[in-house]
Design an enzyme around this catalytic site. Structure first.
Site, PDB file in Angstrom:
ATOM      1  N   GLY A  83      13.860  -0.229 -21.678  1.00 35.69           N
ATOM      2  CA  GLY A  83      14.508  -0.445 -21.150  1.00 35.69           C
ATOM      3  C   GLY A  83      15.953  -0.800 -21.437  1.00 35.69           C
ATOM      4  O   GLY A  83      17.141  -0.937 -20.760  1.00 35.69           O
ATOM      5  N   LYS A 140      61.032   6.521  -4.521  1.00 37.20           N
ATOM      6  CA  LYS A 140      61.401   5.734  -2.823  1.00 37.20           C
ATOM      7  C   LYS A 140      61.831   6.183  -1.641  1.00 37.20           C
ATOM      8  O   LYS A 140      61.003   5.866  -0.427  1.00 37.20           O
ATOM      9  CB  LYS A 140      62.479   4.696  -3.102  1.00 37.20           C
ATOM     10  N   ASP A 170      17.893 -33.129 -33.970  1.00 42.43           N
ATOM     11  CA  ASP A 170      16.715 -32.771 -32.961  1.00 42.43           C
ATOM     12  C   ASP A 170      16.417 -31.252 -33.310  1.00 42.43           C
ATOM     13  O   ASP A 170      15.137 -31.295 -33.601  1.00 42.43           O
ATOM     14  CB  ASP A 170      16.940 -33.249 -31.742  1.00 42.43           C
ATOM     15  N   HIS A 221      20.650  -6.875 -21.583  1.00 37.77           N
ATOM     16  CA  HIS A 221      22.080  -8.059 -20.915  1.00 37.77           C
ATOM     17  C   HIS A 221      23.216  -8.445 -21.972  1.00 37.77           C
ATOM     18  O   HIS A 221      22.903  -9.720 -21.954  1.00 37.77           O
ATOM     19  CB  HIS A 221      20.662  -9.017 -19.750  1.00 37.77           C
ATOM     20  N   ARG A 225      70.482  13.900 -23.448  1.00 37.74           N
ATOM     21  CA  ARG A 225      69.692  11.983 -22.883  1.00 37.74           C
ATOM     22  C   ARG A 225      70.645  11.845 -21.179  1.00 37.74           C
ATOM     23  O   ARG A 225      70.568  11.479 -21.660  1.00 37.74           O
ATOM     24  CB  ARG A 225      70.630  11.173 -23.655  1.00 37.74           C
TER      25      ARG A 225
END
Length: 515
Positions: A304, A137, A469, A275, A63
């Site tokens: 297509g 850096k 409607d 689409h 480590r």
């Protein structure tokens, strides 16, 4: 300024032996750690251990080995700063001119289905990112390499001039910061999942480039295709292209939409998309029947378009697919005979996809949508329902066949752009009204498209009816049953129209807006 000393520590050892051998041939001293050092020694590449540089042993199971002033002074010292030069001399430290590091395989570790939390944490690299960031850096003086794909370019410049160019060092440093940012994003995302914090106070996302595209939605827009590092198997990012020209931006979007719809079905299904909206969806006893229904749903719009199937494309289906122009056919597989038939069409893209989690097995993912100056994040809509989830609100309940078609239509309408109305009959879509500014307008389009097929069909609406409607239109067209979320203050008006015309209507209590 020549490269004299290299620090090498890699988990992915692809090409590292050959690279280091060439550096050594150029007179570069190789310093290395752990398994990398062992490998180089085995391959007779001259190498010294990191402990010879630091004067400190590798400890704590490795480590701690490079987290030392002798390493980071050598990386961060500004070579034309007199104070830095004097400090390095005073402390007896030497410069490190090139760093070759790649990180512990955190992504590969967490991709394992049985990975433990402890194993994931142990594969978080600390010293590697620290060295990379220090070298990046100080790229004015230090070359830093994180990608084996850059070995050849670096060697070419070192052999020619003894060093890399500043332009190359800048490019490599930029790559390093992208690399470490992506690495940290993966770790952050892992913790978010472990802690069940999908919407944290700061959100970092990372994607890997799959390919640059010729252009975006239109030729004047630049574009590229990226994938999430841990993308699911049944996604367009994991698809394999077997034939045809390069995918376009619109192809990818449409294919993704087709797969999203396909995942609604366990039975043989075919989805045709144009689409971003379905122009035809069919299910059948086999994939040939499913394709026939998807085609007959709208034989004009499928031209297509994109076709996606959830079963292997066989000879009979391939023969039908080959009769029209299609951009993409995507399926789990193609029989050799089917592939031979379709490959006669030069430009068609043929793609295979991994296992599709369908129906209730699908898991929600977090979707990111860009807005100017920010982004929106939401769960993907994988809500599914059964007959038990429906509430009959009319005098007449739907028949068993009507109910079957209502559930089929509900699976598809959730993937149609809002406002959305969809008509279905005989296990296929017969009319699709998408993306309208009002619901009755969407219904008019769907009914007009269906023509005589509307008579006896069922209607699915992604959101409630604001007034009666749309039901009046449905009744005139001969529609016999309706599925919708309900929840309008005028639900009673729609129910009354349905009752007056003998239409069965069920409510789901769930809407499926898709903008």
């Amino acid at each position: 300024m020549a490269i004299r000393r290299a620090l090498v520590s890699v988990s992915d050892k692809t090409g590292i032996v050959e690279f280091c051998r060439e550096l050594a041939n150029q007179g570069v001293e190789i310093v290395s750690t752990g398994g990398t050092k062992t490998l180089l020694e085995k391959e007779n590449v001259p190498v010294i251990g990191i402990s010879d540089v630091t004067g400190f042993p590798e400890v704590l199971d490795g480590r701690v080995k490079t987290l030392h002033p002798a390493v980071h002074s050598g990386l961060l010292a500004i070579r034309d700063n007199e104070e830095h030069i004097e400090t390095m001399k005073k402390l007896g430290l030497d410069y490190i001119d090139i760093v070759i590091v790649n990180l512990y395989p955190f992504q590969q570790t967490i991709e394992k289905p049985d990975v433990s939390y402890e194993d994931a944490i142990e594969n978080i690299d600390i010293g590697g990112p620290t060295m990379l960031r220090s070298a990046a850096k100080n790229h004015a003086f230090v070359t830093v390499v994180v990608d084996a794909g850059d070995y050849a370019k670096v060697l070419e410049e070192v052999k020619a001039e003894g060093d890399t160019t500043l332009e190359t060092r800048k490019r490599l440093a930029a790559k390093v910061f992208r690399h470490t940012a992506a690495y940290d994003s993966l770790i952050s995302d892992y913790f978010a999942k472990v802690l069940d914090e999908p919407l944290p106070e700061r959100l970092s996302v990372t994607y890997e480039k799959v390919q640059e595209l010729r252009y975006g939605e239109n030729p004047h827009q630049k574009a590229a295709f990226y994938k999430k590092p841990l993308s699911s198997e049944g996604s367009i990012t994991r698809a394999k292209q077997l034939h045809g020209k390069e995918l376009s931006y619109n192809n990818i979007n449409d294919a993704n939409a087709a797969l999203s719809i396909l995942k609604e079905f366990d039975e043989p299904a075919v989805v045709a998309v144009k689409h971003m909206n379905p122009c035809g969806v069919g299910i059948g006893a086999d994939i040939d029947e499913a394709y026939r229904k998807a085609y007959e749903a709208d034989p004009t719009s499928i031209f297509g378009g994109i076709v996606a199937a959830n079963r292997t494309i066989d000879t009979a289906t391939a023969a039908k697919l080959g009769e029209i122009f299609l951009e993409i056919v995507i399926a789990p597989d193609f029989t050799p005979e089917a592939l031979e038939i379709l490959q006669k069409k030069k430009n068609i893209r043929l793609m295979t996809i991994g296992e599709l989690d369908a129906g209730s097995k699908r898991e929600s993912e977090w979707l990111v949508t860009s807005v100017e100056g920010g982004m929106l994040v939401q769960q993907s809509d994988v809500h599914s329902l059964t007959e038990a989830d429906l509430t009959v609100v009319t005098d007449r309940a739907p028949t068993a066949e009507e109910l079957k078609q209502l559930l089929f239509g509900w699976k598809v309408v959730k993937h149609v752009k809002s406002n959305a109305i969809l008509l279905a009959a005989d296990n296929m879509t017969v009319g699709v009204g998408a993306g309208q500014m009002n619901r009755v307008g969407a219904a008019k389009i769907a009914i007009e498209q269906a023509g005589e097929k509307a008579r006896g069909a069922v209607l699915a609406s992604d959101a409630f009816f604001p007034m009666g409607d749309t039901l009046e239109l449905a009744a005139k067209a001969g529609i016999t049953a309706v599925i919708q979320p309900g929840g309008s203050i005028k639900d009673a008006e729609s129910i009354a129209v349905a009752n007056a015309n003998g239409i069965a209507m069920v409510m789901t209590g769930v809407r499926h807006f898709k903008h």
